[in-house]
Design a protein around this motif. Sequence first.
Motif, PDB file in Angstrom:
ATOM      1  N   TYR A   1      40.228  44.287  44.789  1.00  8.55           N
ATOM      2  CA  TYR A   1      39.851  44.249  43.378  1.00  8.55           C
ATOM      3  C   TYR A   1      40.839  43.477  42.508  1.00  8.55           C
ATOM      4  CZ  TYR A   1      36.802  47.869  45.169  1.00  8.55           C
ATOM      5  OH  TYR A   1      35.893  48.569  45.924  1.00  8.55           O
ATOM      6  N   ASP A   2      42.130  43.699  42.692  1.00  5.79           N
ATOM      7  CA  ASP A   2      43.120  42.987  41.878  1.00  5.79           C
ATOM      8  C   ASP A   2      43.008  41.478  42.084  1.00  5.79           C
ATOM      9  OD1 ASP A   2      44.115  45.301  40.748  1.00  5.79           O
ATOM     10  OD2 ASP A   2      45.758  45.495  42.196  1.00  5.79           O
ATOM     11  N   ARG A   3      42.876  41.081  43.328  1.00  2.00           N
ATOM     12  CA  ARG A   3      42.763  39.650  43.630  1.00  2.00           C
ATOM     13  C   ARG A   3      41.459  39.088  43.061  1.00  2.00           C
ATOM     14  NH1 ARG A   3      44.717  35.136  43.512  1.00  2.00           N
ATOM     15  NH2 ARG A   3      44.224  33.693  45.159  1.00  2.00           N
ATOM     16  N   ALA A   4      40.383  39.845  43.146  1.00  2.00           N
ATOM     17  CA  ALA A   4      39.092  39.399  42.608  1.00  2.00           C
ATOM     18  C   ALA A   4      39.195  39.144  41.110  1.00  2.00           C
ATOM     19  CB  ALA A   4      38.011  40.438  42.900  1.00  2.00           C
ATOM     20  N   VAL A   5      39.857  40.041  40.397  1.00  2.00           N
ATOM     21  CA  VAL A   5      40.023  39.894  38.957  1.00  2.00           C
ATOM     22  C   VAL A   5      40.865  38.653  38.649  1.00  2.00           C
ATOM     23  CG1 VAL A   5      41.087  40.955  36.917  1.00  2.00           C
ATOM     24  CG2 VAL A   5      39.642  42.316  38.428  1.00  2.00           C
ATOM     25  N   LYS A   6      41.913  38.425  39.411  1.00  2.00           N
ATOM     26  CA  LYS A   6      42.759  37.243  39.202  1.00  2.00           C
ATOM     27  C   LYS A   6      41.976  35.950  39.428  1.00  2.00           C
ATOM     28  CE  LYS A   6      47.161  39.399  40.352  1.00  2.00           C
ATOM     29  NZ  LYS A   6      48.233  39.521  41.340  1.00  2.00           N
ATOM     30  N   VAL A   7      41.160  35.958  40.453  1.00  2.00           N
ATOM     31  CA  VAL A   7      40.370  34.759  40.748  1.00  2.00           C
ATOM     32  C   VAL A   7      39.345  34.520  39.644  1.00  2.00           C
ATOM     33  CG1 VAL A   7      38.773  33.685  42.380  1.00  2.00           C
ATOM     34  CG2 VAL A   7      40.786  34.897  43.237  1.00  2.00           C
ATOM     35  N   LEU A   8      38.710  35.578  39.143  1.00  2.00           N
ATOM     36  CA  LEU A   8      37.777  35.409  38.023  1.00  2.00           C
ATOM     37  C   LEU A   8      38.497  34.877  36.793  1.00  2.00           C
ATOM     38  CD1 LEU A   8      35.294  38.408  38.098  1.00  2.00           C
ATOM     39  CD2 LEU A   8      34.813  35.995  38.486  1.00  2.00           C
ATOM     40  N   ALA A   9      39.721  35.335  36.565  1.00  2.00           N
ATOM     41  CA  ALA A   9      40.505  34.816  35.444  1.00  2.00           C
ATOM     42  C   ALA A   9      40.739  33.323  35.610  1.00  2.00           C
ATOM     43  CB  ALA A   9      41.824  35.566  35.314  1.00  2.00           C
TER      44      ALA A   9
ATOM     45  N   LEU B   1      33.690  48.860  36.890  1.00  2.00           N
ATOM     46  CA  LEU B   1      33.499  49.463  38.208  1.00  2.00           C
ATOM     47  C   LEU B   1      34.786  49.981  38.828  1.00  2.00           C
ATOM     48  CD1 LEU B   1      30.923  46.966  39.727  1.00  2.00           C
ATOM     49  CD2 LEU B   1      30.509  49.332  39.066  1.00  2.00           C
ATOM     50  N   THR B   2      35.896  49.338  38.523  1.00  2.00           N
ATOM     51  CA  THR B   2      37.147  49.698  39.200  1.00  2.00           C
ATOM     52  C   THR B   2      38.114  50.444  38.309  1.00  2.00           C
ATOM     53  OG1 THR B   2      38.257  47.627  38.616  1.00  2.00           O
ATOM     54  CG2 THR B   2      36.989  47.661  40.674  1.00  2.00           C
ATOM     55  N   GLY B   3      37.914  50.351  36.993  1.00  2.00           N
ATOM     56  CA  GLY B   3      38.857  50.975  36.075  1.00  2.00           C
ATOM     57  C   GLY B   3      40.152  50.195  35.957  1.00  2.00           C
ATOM     58  N   LYS B   4      40.161  48.994  36.539  1.00  4.62           N
ATOM     59  CA  LYS B   4      41.376  48.172  36.482  1.00  4.62           C
ATOM     60  C   LYS B   4      41.124  47.034  35.498  1.00  4.62           C
ATOM     61  CE  LYS B   4      42.796  49.250  41.093  1.00  4.62           C
ATOM     62  NZ  LYS B   4      43.585  48.817  42.191  1.00  4.62           N
ATOM     63  N   TYR B   5      42.137  46.665  34.811  1.00  3.87           N
ATOM     64  CA  TYR B   5      41.996  45.613  33.807  1.00  3.87           C
ATOM     65  C   TYR B   5      43.232  44.732  33.816  1.00  3.87           C
ATOM     66  CZ  TYR B   5      41.343  43.328  29.332  1.00  3.87           C
ATOM     67  OH  TYR B   5      41.181  42.399  28.341  1.00  3.87           O
TER      68      TYR B   5
END
Length: 172
Positions: free
Chosen positions: A124-132, A164-168
Motif C-alpha cells: 500500500y505505501d508503495r502504491a500510494v507513492k507511485v500514484l503520487a 481503503l487502507t487508512g494510510k495517507y
Amino acid sequence: KKPKNPKNAGRRYYLKAIQLYEWFVRDFPRDPKVAQALYFLGFSHFEIGKTRKGEKYFQELTSRFPKSIYVSESHLALAEYYFDNESFKSALVHYRSILKNKKNRLYGFALYKSAWCRFRLGQYDRAVKVLAQVINDDQSYKTDDRRLRLKEEAIKDYVGFYALTGKYKTAQ
C-alpha cells in the motif's frame, strides 16, 4: 465480462494472418521484420483467444529483440494479460520494463497500472507513492488529454487508496 472470441469473418482473417506470419518467421528467420511478425503473431493469437500461444510470441519478441520498437507494446500486452488474470507480480515485471524509459509513450500508463499492481499485492505505501508520481508527473497535462485523464484517475485512486487502507501520504 470478457468479450467472446470472434466467430465471424474477422476470426478467419486473424487465422490467415497467423499462417502468413508463421511462414514468414520460418522462411526468413534473419529478416529485420521478424520482430514485427512476432508482435503480430502474439497480437493475433490474443485476439482469437489463444492467449498462451500469443504470450509465447510476445515473450520470444522481448527476449530475442530487446531493442525493437515492438518490445514496449509486447510488454504492455503481457502486462495487461497478467493483470486481467490477477497475476500481479508478473504484470508488474512487464510494466516495470516499460518504465525503464521515461520518454516511452506508454510510461505514464505503465506507472499508473504498476501502482494498481502494488496495491493488489498489498504494498500500500508503495502504491500510494507511485500514484503520487503519476499525479506529480512533470510532463505537461495541459497539452495532452490522455495524461490529464490519467492524472484525474490517479487522484481518485489516491483518495480511494487512503479510504481503503487508512494510510495517507501527501502528494506534493
